[in-house]
Design a protein around this motif. Sequence first.
Motif, PDB file in Angstrom:
ATOM      1  N   GLY A  37       0.782  -1.233   0.000  1.00  0.00           N
ATOM      2  CA  GLY A  37       0.000   0.000   0.000  1.00  0.00           C
ATOM      3  C   GLY A  37       0.815   1.284   0.000  1.00  0.00           C
ATOM      4  N   VAL A  38       2.134   1.194  -0.010  1.00  0.00           N
ATOM      5  CA  VAL A  38       2.991   2.378   0.014  1.00  0.00           C
ATOM      6  C   VAL A  38       3.314   2.798  -1.417  1.00  0.00           C
ATOM      7  CG1 VAL A  38       5.230   3.300   0.743  1.00  0.00           C
ATOM      8  CG2 VAL A  38       4.010   1.701   2.218  1.00  0.00           C
ATOM      9  N   THR A  39       3.233   4.088  -1.679  1.00  0.00           N
ATOM     10  CA  THR A  39       3.612   4.632  -2.987  1.00  0.00           C
ATOM     11  C   THR A  39       4.846   5.510  -2.823  1.00  0.00           C
ATOM     12  OG1 THR A  39       2.286   6.635  -2.749  1.00  0.00           O
ATOM     13  CG2 THR A  39       1.187   4.697  -3.715  1.00  0.00           C
ATOM     14  N   LEU A  40       5.530   5.762  -3.927  1.00  0.00           N
ATOM     15  CA  LEU A  40       6.678   6.672  -3.876  1.00  0.00           C
ATOM     16  C   LEU A  40       6.247   8.055  -3.397  1.00  0.00           C
ATOM     17  CD1 LEU A  40       8.718   5.880  -7.121  1.00  0.00           C
ATOM     18  CD2 LEU A  40       9.122   5.092  -4.794  1.00  0.00           C
ATOM     19  N   GLU A  41       5.074   8.490  -3.861  1.00  0.00           N
ATOM     20  CA  GLU A  41       4.567   9.804  -3.470  1.00  0.00           C
ATOM     21  C   GLU A  41       4.354   9.866  -1.958  1.00  0.00           C
ATOM     22  OE1 GLU A  41       3.389   7.902  -5.965  1.00  0.00           O
ATOM     23  OE2 GLU A  41       3.879   9.138  -7.713  1.00  0.00           O
ATOM     24  N   GLN A  42       3.803   8.806  -1.392  1.00  0.00           N
ATOM     25  CA  GLN A  42       3.573   8.755   0.048  1.00  0.00           C
ATOM     26  C   GLN A  42       4.905   8.796   0.801  1.00  0.00           C
ATOM     27  OE1 GLN A  42       1.563   5.187   1.307  1.00  0.00           O
ATOM     28  NE2 GLN A  42       1.653   5.729   3.468  1.00  0.00           N
TER      29      GLN A  42
END
Length: 170
Positions: A37-42
């Motif tokens: 559930g982790v994105t680069l943006e996050q």
Amino acid sequence: MVKKTISAALLAALLAVGMAACGGQKGEPSAYELGSGVTLEQLVEETAQKYEMPESVVLNGADLAALLGLREKTVAEGCGRIAVAQDAPEQLLVLRAAAGEAKTVAAALQKRLQSQQQAFAAFPAQGDKAAAGRVMAAGDYCLLFILDWPEEGSADAIEQDLLGYFVASA
């Protein structure tokens, strides 16, 4: 017959050891993925907030490839922030390299870090921040961070925080 069997077994063992040794010498990164559930943006936004990054511009993968002088196909995805003020060296650049391109991306980030360190060397506070910057890798993910955190050993703490977003994959 026994002699051939022993010779074949010995040859097989030598080949296995040789292949394992060669595999270890390639220097290929271990497999890492962003956590579920982790994105680069996050990752970039949460880290920028945690380390109180000054006003900054957000960059995507194509922007980062251009900034670093990389061909766009070298970067699978990316996100970053660079401080807007000319007297602020803070930046956080996170890229996922295309297959087989991690070393190229890491080298471009290292070159960027060195240029920032040279640009800010004459300014004591900013030069210290830039000097504490790092390039790190987690598999195909390559990161550059220059963040302000006044504690001794803060670069190590920041690196550990960033590695916390990744998990080793099978």
